[in-house]
Structures are given as structure tokens and as C-alpha cells.
Scaffold this motif. Structure first.
Motif, PDB file in Angstrom:
ATOM      1  N   SER A  12      34.442  38.930  36.689  1.00 31.28           N
ATOM      2  CA  SER A  12      34.253  39.427  38.059  1.00 31.28           C
ATOM      3  C   SER A  12      35.566  39.797  38.747  1.00 31.28           C
ATOM      4  N   SER A  13      36.704  39.424  38.134  1.00 29.65           N
ATOM      5  CA  SER A  13      37.983  39.797  38.755  1.00 29.65           C
ATOM      6  C   SER A  13      39.123  39.665  37.754  1.00 29.65           C
ATOM      7  N   GLY A  14      40.304  40.066  38.181  1.00 26.70           N
ATOM      8  CA  GLY A  14      41.556  39.818  37.459  1.00 26.70           C
ATOM      9  C   GLY A  14      41.593  40.253  36.004  1.00 26.70           C
ATOM     10  N   ILE A  15      42.124  39.382  35.173  1.00 29.11           N
ATOM     11  CA  ILE A  15      42.379  39.704  33.765  1.00 29.11           C
ATOM     12  C   ILE A  15      41.059  39.967  33.020  1.00 29.11           C
ATOM     13  N   GLY A  16      40.031  39.176  33.319  1.00 30.79           N
ATOM     14  CA  GLY A  16      38.731  39.340  32.657  1.00 30.79           C
ATOM     15  C   GLY A  16      38.128  40.704  32.930  1.00 30.79           C
ATOM     16  N   MET A  17      38.243  41.137  34.181  1.00 28.19           N
ATOM     17  CA  MET A  17      37.713  42.459  34.544  1.00 28.19           C
ATOM     18  C   MET A  17      38.448  43.558  33.771  1.00 28.19           C
ATOM     19  N   ALA A  89      37.391  32.907  31.663  1.00 27.18           N
ATOM     20  CA  ALA A  89      37.186  32.210  32.947  1.00 27.18           C
ATOM     21  C   ALA A  89      38.052  30.957  33.008  1.00 27.18           C
ATOM     22  N   GLY A  90      38.657  30.738  34.151  1.00 32.34           N
ATOM     23  CA  GLY A  90      39.485  29.546  34.311  1.00 32.34           C
ATOM     24  C   GLY A  90      40.101  29.527  35.690  1.00 32.34           C
ATOM     25  N   PHE A  91      40.578  28.366  36.072  1.00 34.72           N
ATOM     26  CA  PHE A  91      41.275  28.264  37.359  1.00 34.72           C
ATOM     27  C   PHE A  91      42.263  27.106  37.325  1.00 34.72           C
ATOM     28  N   ALA A 139      44.713  31.506  27.409  1.00 33.90           N
ATOM     29  CA  ALA A 139      45.430  30.274  27.780  1.00 33.90           C
ATOM     30  C   ALA A 139      46.422  30.648  28.873  1.00 33.90           C
ATOM     31  N   SER A 140      47.696  30.368  28.652  1.00 32.62           N
ATOM     32  CA  SER A 140      48.717  30.631  29.669  1.00 32.62           C
ATOM     33  C   SER A 140      50.058  30.233  29.071  1.00 32.62           C
ATOM     34  N   THR A 141      51.149  30.723  29.666  1.00 32.71           N
ATOM     35  CA  THR A 141      52.459  30.204  29.258  1.00 32.71           C
ATOM     36  C   THR A 141      52.586  28.744  29.692  1.00 32.71           C
ATOM     37  N   PRO A 183      49.158  34.516  29.264  1.00 31.47           N
ATOM     38  CA  PRO A 183      49.818  35.241  30.362  1.00 31.47           C
ATOM     39  C   PRO A 183      50.792  34.332  31.109  1.00 31.47           C
ATOM     40  N   GLY A 184      51.822  34.966  31.680  1.00 25.05           N
ATOM     41  CA  GLY A 184      52.645  34.275  32.675  1.00 25.05           C
ATOM     42  C   GLY A 184      52.057  34.609  34.034  1.00 25.05           C
ATOM     43  N   PRO A 185      52.853  34.412  35.112  1.00 28.91           N
ATOM     44  CA  PRO A 185      52.341  34.733  36.454  1.00 28.91           C
ATOM     45  C   PRO A 185      51.803  36.170  36.525  1.00 28.91           C
ATOM     46  N   HIS A 187      49.321  38.924  39.037  1.00 27.31           N
ATOM     47  CA  HIS A 187      48.702  39.166  40.352  1.00 27.31           C
ATOM     48  C   HIS A 187      47.188  39.258  40.213  1.00 27.31           C
ATOM     49  N   THR A 188      46.494  38.177  40.550  1.00 29.76           N
ATOM     50  CA  THR A 188      45.018  38.151  40.506  1.00 29.76           C
ATOM     51  C   THR A 188      44.544  37.178  41.593  1.00 29.76           C
ATOM     52  N   GLY A 189      43.238  36.910  41.587  1.00 24.84           N
ATOM     53  CA  GLY A 189      42.689  35.928  42.523  1.00 24.84           C
ATOM     54  C   GLY A 189      43.103  34.500  42.196  1.00 24.84           C
TER      55      GLY A 189
HETATM   56  N1  LIG Z   1      46.866  34.847  37.212  1.00 22.38           N
HETATM   57  C1  LIG Z   1      47.757  34.120  36.572  1.00 22.38           C
HETATM   58  O1  LIG Z   1      48.931  33.968  37.010  1.00 22.38           O
HETATM   59  C2  LIG Z   1      47.400  33.499  35.234  1.00 22.38           C
HETATM   60  C3  LIG Z   1      48.449  33.058  34.405  1.00 22.38           C
HETATM   61  C4  LIG Z   1      48.142  32.486  33.192  1.00 22.38           C
HETATM   62  C5  LIG Z   1      46.823  32.353  32.792  1.00 22.38           C
HETATM   63  N2  LIG Z   1      45.827  32.787  33.605  1.00 22.38           N
HETATM   64  C6  LIG Z   1      44.447  32.586  33.145  1.00 22.38           C
HETATM   65  O2  LIG Z   1      43.787  33.832  33.129  1.00 22.38           O
HETATM   66  C7  LIG Z   1      42.389  33.623  33.224  1.00 22.38           C
HETATM   67  C8  LIG Z   1      41.806  34.609  34.213  1.00 22.38           C
HETATM   68  O3  LIG Z   1      42.301  34.320  35.492  1.00 22.38           O
HETATM   69  P1  LIG Z   1      42.779  35.443  36.516  1.00 22.38           P
HETATM   70  O4  LIG Z   1      44.231  35.332  36.658  1.00 22.38           O
HETATM   71  O5  LIG Z   1      42.206  36.749  36.167  1.00 22.38           O
HETATM   72  O6  LIG Z   1      42.163  34.852  37.870  1.00 22.38           O
HETATM   73  P2  LIG Z   1      40.917  35.296  38.766  1.00 22.38           P
HETATM   74  O7  LIG Z   1      41.116  36.692  39.248  1.00 22.38           O
HETATM   75  O8  LIG Z   1      40.771  34.194  39.762  1.00 22.38           O
HETATM   76  O9  LIG Z   1      39.707  35.282  37.745  1.00 22.38           O
HETATM   77  C9  LIG Z   1      39.107  34.099  37.311  1.00 22.38           C
HETATM   78  C10 LIG Z   1      37.755  34.430  36.752  1.00 22.38           C
HETATM   79  O10 LIG Z   1      37.137  33.217  36.296  1.00 22.38           O
HETATM   80  C11 LIG Z   1      35.841  33.132  36.853  1.00 22.38           C
HETATM   81  N3  LIG Z   1      35.455  31.745  37.099  1.00 22.38           N
HETATM   82  C12 LIG Z   1      36.149  30.795  37.759  1.00 22.38           C
HETATM   83  N4  LIG Z   1      35.422  29.677  37.864  1.00 22.38           N
HETATM   84  C13 LIG Z   1      34.239  29.927  37.252  1.00 22.38           C
HETATM   85  C14 LIG Z   1      33.039  29.178  37.061  1.00 22.38           C
HETATM   86  N5  LIG Z   1      32.918  27.935  37.528  1.00 22.38           N
HETATM   87  N6  LIG Z   1      32.008  29.742  36.393  1.00 22.38           N
HETATM   88  C15 LIG Z   1      32.111  31.020  35.938  1.00 22.38           C
HETATM   89  N7  LIG Z   1      33.201  31.780  36.103  1.00 22.38           N
HETATM   90  C16 LIG Z   1      34.252  31.246  36.753  1.00 22.38           C
HETATM   91  C17 LIG Z   1      35.927  33.892  38.181  1.00 22.38           C
HETATM   92  O11 LIG Z   1      34.647  34.388  38.554  1.00 22.38           O
HETATM   93  P3  LIG Z   1      33.749  33.874  39.793  1.00 22.38           P
HETATM   94  O12 LIG Z   1      34.671  33.293  40.809  1.00 22.38           O
HETATM   95  O13 LIG Z   1      33.014  35.100  40.226  1.00 22.38           O
HETATM   96  O14 LIG Z   1      32.849  32.858  39.156  1.00 22.38           O
HETATM   97  C18 LIG Z   1      36.843  35.043  37.804  1.00 22.38           C
HETATM   98  O15 LIG Z   1      36.101  36.095  37.239  1.00 22.38           O
HETATM   99  C19 LIG Z   1      42.193  32.146  33.605  1.00 22.38           C
HETATM  100  O16 LIG Z   1      41.797  31.416  32.470  1.00 22.38           O
HETATM  101  C20 LIG Z   1      43.593  31.726  34.050  1.00 22.38           C
HETATM  102  O17 LIG Z   1      43.812  30.354  33.852  1.00 22.38           O
HETATM  103  C21 LIG Z   1      46.081  33.363  34.821  1.00 22.38           C
END
Ligand SMILES: NC(=O)c1ccc[n+]([C@@H]2O[C@H](COP(=O)([O-])OP(=O)(O)OC[C@H]3O[C@@H](n4cnc5c(N)ncnc54)[C@H](OP(=O)(O)O)[C@@H]3O)[C@@H](O)[C@H]2O)c1
Length: 257
Positions: A12-17, A89-91, A139-141, A183-185, A187-189
Motif C-alpha cells: 500500500s506504500s513505500g518500497i512494497g508499492m 510489510a514491516g515497521f 530486511a534492512s541494513t 535497504p538503508g534509510p 523516504h517512505t511512511g
Molecule cells: N524506509 C526505511 O528507511 C527502511 C529501511 C530499511 C528497511 N525498511 C523496510 O522496508 C519495508 C517496507 O517499509 P517502507 O519503508 O516501504 O515503509 P512504509 O511506507 O511504511 O510501508 C510499510 C508497508 O507495510 C504495511 N504494513 C505495516 N503493518 C502492517 C500490518 N500489520 N499488516 C499488513 N501490512 C502492514 C503497510 O501497509 P498498511 O499500513 O496499509 O497496512 C505498508 O504497505 C519494511 O519491512 C521496513 O522495515 C525500510
């Protein structure tokens, strides 16, 4: 080229989209999963109209420990055989372990680890039986060192990296691809969801979700085990490998402020 059915969690957002967009561009069918129905519907419409690929939406909350079973049932009810699972998916949550909400931290373990493992375990046998497709885990750095002030998040990503590396070897003699995107840092949600606005780590610069997704997509296509996004993140991960653990965790602590 073989056309696959690709399930992307967190689409629904960020890297997954962005990953979903890249798979669709190559003509693969998509199953888009997250809680945010409206964003999934909008993306499904975009992918169908721009790339003429079959796209389905699956609304699910991965905090629910039964979600993977319900998802598998829903997939078979729709007669969908997932060839590629993108566990994205992750947070994260910023703050000391003793102060962060207990349930949210347990939810993080559920979403970042348990759901990822459970979905993989449910879908991998079908991929092996058809001898095609594979798993791309995000995963992540953060996976490369301990992360004071984000202790659980860093530990979940270390798990994902270790698990993915092991799976990559286990399916080594098959046609399946298994890759881990680190990924490292970016720009996403993620930043707002983790409460990380203004944190030092992001002041050093962040990549776009498009660039990060491209790295993961290419790595998966080439069956690379680990893909770190960006030159700076790669260099830091290599440097970290040759540094004592007490140094890398102190640096992570300083950056998580
Ligand atoms: N952004 C960074 O700096 C960064 C760095 C390293 C790794 N990552 C990893 O990259 C991945 C994607 O994150 P992003 O950066 O793209 O952040 P994001 O824009 O916040 O996207 C996170 C995605 O996970 C989904 N999600 C979260 N909780 C969920 C739940 N309980 N059930 C189903 N879906 C869920 C969200 O969808 P809904 O809210 O619609 O459910 C959203 O689509 C994550 O695993 C994150 O740990 C991110």
C-alpha cells in the motif's frame, strides 16, 4: 520469460508499492496485500490500466497471528498459486525497549518475523512443487548490527537476513530464487510510523523507494542472496563487518537519536 503470480505484502506504500510496480511492468500478475484498502485498490487500478496485468487486492492485518492461514485460504479460494512471495510489510519503533508499548513491540515481532516466516512456510512447498518463483524478503541494513533505541526492530531484521540466507542455500539445487533486500534509510511512511522524524540516521541522507525497490527487484531476478541498496549503505555494511561489535552498536545508538 515466465509470467508469475507475485504476492507483495505491504504493497500500500513505500518500497512494497514500488516493487509491485516493477513486477507488473515485467508482465507478472500481482496480489497486493496490506491493511490500507484504498491505497491497494488505487494501485491495482494503476497496474491493470498501465500494464494490463491481472491484479488482486487482499486486505489483511499481519498483526493477527491467524492472518497467514486466512491469506492462504483466501488465495486457494480464488484459485491463485503464488509463485513469488515478496515479504516486505514491516515497521519499526524508536525508543528504549523498557519504555515502548509492550503490545506494539510484540506486534512488530509478529509482522516483521512471524507472519513473514508463516507465509513463507505456507507458500514455499507450492513453489518447490512447481519448481519456479521464489521469495524476496525485505530486511534492512539494521540487520548488520545491534540497534540501541530500536532494539527489537534491529533484531527482527537480523532474523530476516539470517533466515533468508539459510533458505537461499536450502533451495539451492532448484530453480527458485531467494533474496534478501537490505535497504538503508529510505523516504517512505516508515519514518513517521516509527516516530523517527529528525533522527540522526535520516539526516545523513535517504534514498527513494523507487531506487531501493529497483535494487531488490534486480537482485531477485539474478538470485543474489543479499542486496544492500546504495553505495554508502554497502560501504558502511562492509566497514561494520571489520569493526568490533561494541563499536558498531555505539554508532547505531548515536544515529538512533
Ligand atoms: N524506509 C526505511 O528507511 C527502511 C529501511 C530499511 C528497511 N525498511 C523496510 O522496508 C519495508 C517496507 O517499509 P517502507 O519503508 O516501504 O515503509 P512504509 O511506507 O511504511 O510501508 C510499510 C508497508 O507495510 C504495511 N504494513 C505495516 N503493518 C502492517 C500490518 N500489520 N499488516 C499488513 N501490512 C502492514 C503497510 O501497509 P498498511 O499500513 O496499509 O497496512 C505498508 O504497505 C519494511 O519491512 C521496513 O522495515 C525500510
Amino acid at each position: 520469460m515466465v509470467k508469475h503470480t507475485v504476492l507483495v505484502t505491504g504493497a500500500s506504500s513505500g518500497i512494497g508499492m514500488e516493487l509491485a510496480r516493477l513486477f507488473a511492468k515485467e508482465g507478472h500478475s500481482l496480489v497486493l496485500l496490506a491493511r490500507g484498502r484504498r491505497a491497494l485498490d488505487a494501485l491495482a487500478h494503476e497496474l491493470q490500466t498501465q500494464h494490463n496485468v491481472s491484479t488482486q487486492v487482499l486486505e489483511a492485518d499481519l498483526c493477527d497471528r491467524l492472518a497467514p492461514i486466512k491469506i492462504a485460504q483466501e488465495l486457494s479460494g480464488r484459485n491463485l498459486h503464488v509463485d513469488v512471495l515478496v515479504n516486505n510489510a514491516g515497521f519499526g519503533l524508536l525508543g528504549p525497549h523498557a519504555e515502548l508499548d509492550t503490545q506494539r513491540q510484540l506486534d512488530m515481532l509478529q509482522v516483521n518475523i512471524v507472519a513473514l516466516v508463516h507465509l513463507t512456510r505456507l507458500l514455499l512447498p507450492g513453489m518447490l512443487a512447481r519448481n519456479t518463483g521464489g521469495v524476496l524478503n525485505v530486511a534492512s541494513t539494521a540487520a548488520f548490527q545491534a540497534g540501541p533505541n530500536m532494539a527489537i526492530y534491529y533484531a527482527t531484521k537480523a532474523f530476516v537476513l539470517s533466515y533468508t540466507e539459510a533458505l537461499h542455500e536450502e533451495v539451492g539445487k532448484t530453480q527458485l530464487h531467494v533474496s534478501c533486500l537490505c535497504p538503508g534509510p529510505t523516504h517512505t511512511g516508515f519514518v513517521a510510523a516509527a516516530g523517527m522524524e529528525g533522527v540522526g540516521l535520516f539526516k545523513l541522507g535517504a534514498q527513494t523507494a523507487q531506487d531501493v525497490a529497483h535494487v531488490g527487484f534486480t537482485a531477485f531476478q539474478n538470485n543474489r542472496t543479499i542486496a544492500i541498496s546504495g553505495f554508502k549503505n554497502t560501504a558502511l555494511a562492509i566497514l561494520g563487518k571489520f569493526s568490533p561489535r561494541y563499536v558498531t552498536r555505539k554508532i547505531a545508538q548515536a544515529l538512533n537519536r
